[in-house]
Design a protein around this motif. Structure first.
Motif, PDB file in Angstrom:
ATOM      1  N   ARG A   1       2.180   6.532  -6.933  1.00 25.18           N
ATOM      2  CA  ARG A   1       1.191   7.459  -7.300  1.00 25.18           C
ATOM      3  C   ARG A   1       1.507   8.877  -7.543  1.00 25.18           C
ATOM      4  N   HIS A   2       2.269   9.145  -6.041  1.00 22.70           N
ATOM      5  CA  HIS A   2       2.539  10.731  -5.982  1.00 22.70           C
ATOM      6  C   HIS A   2       3.880  11.000  -6.618  1.00 22.70           C
ATOM      7  N   SER A   3       4.490  10.105  -6.973  1.00 24.94           N
ATOM      8  CA  SER A   3       5.900  10.628  -7.897  1.00 24.94           C
ATOM      9  C   SER A   3       5.535  10.665  -9.521  1.00 24.94           C
TER      10      SER A   3
ATOM     11  N   LEU B   1       0.953  -1.431   0.080  1.00 24.09           N
ATOM     12  CA  LEU B   1      -0.091  -0.064   0.056  1.00 24.09           C
ATOM     13  C   LEU B   1       0.791   1.367   0.102  1.00 24.09           C
ATOM     14  N   HIS B   2       1.817   1.271   0.748  1.00 23.55           N
ATOM     15  CA  HIS B   2       2.978   2.357   1.061  1.00 23.55           C
ATOM     16  C   HIS B   2       3.505   2.851  -0.507  1.00 23.55           C
ATOM     17  N   VAL B   3       4.053   1.558  -1.025  1.00 25.29           N
ATOM     18  CA  VAL B   3       5.005   1.847  -2.392  1.00 25.29           C
ATOM     19  C   VAL B   3       3.833   2.305  -3.282  1.00 25.29           C
ATOM     20  N   LEU B   4       2.475   1.555  -3.350  1.00 27.00           N
ATOM     21  CA  LEU B   4       1.759   2.005  -4.458  1.00 27.00           C
ATOM     22  C   LEU B   4       1.474   3.721  -4.173  1.00 27.00           C
ATOM     23  N   ASP B   5       1.394   3.993  -2.971  1.00 26.78           N
ATOM     24  CA  ASP B   5       0.828   5.537  -2.851  1.00 26.78           C
ATOM     25  C   ASP B   5       2.340   6.242  -3.254  1.00 26.78           C
TER      26      ASP B   5
END
Length: 103
Positions: free
Chosen positions: A100-102, A93-97
């Motif tokens: 997404r922000h990068s 979940l953290h890596v996907l977030d």
């Protein structure tokens, strides 16, 4: 020469240290998620919080603070698998977030 009494205590203390660090990381993820308004980081923090509670109950069971039959009779392998899946879910979940922000 085996000392079974001390091994159980050391394992319980290791579980409690790990649960404390998991709470710390969960709080950091929750803070990050709230600051960035990121649902994925908030969910990851909540998953880690639940895992920390589970690990703390495992440490209590190991230290003998409860009667042996009072908690679930799940094997150590089941506990390890549950924790590994939860940590993998929170990390995903953290890596996907972050991805997404990068973009």
């Amino acid at each position: 020469m085996k000392d079974r009494g001390v091994q159980r205590e050391r394992t319980g203390l290791a579980w409690s240290r790990t649960s404390f660090l998991t709470v710390f990381v969960a709080l950091l993820l929750l803070r990050l998620g709230i600051r960035r308004m990121s649902t994925a980081d908030i969910l990851a923090g909540l998953v880690l919080s639940l895992l920390a509670a589970f690990m703390f109950s495992c440490s209590n069971h190991r230290l003998g603070w409860y009667k042996d039959n009072e908690l679930s009779t799940a094997t150590d392998r089941t506990r390890q698998l549950t924790i590994a899946c939860g940590v993998a879910l929170a990390a995903t979940l953290h890596v996907l977030d972050v991805c997404r922000h990068s973009l």
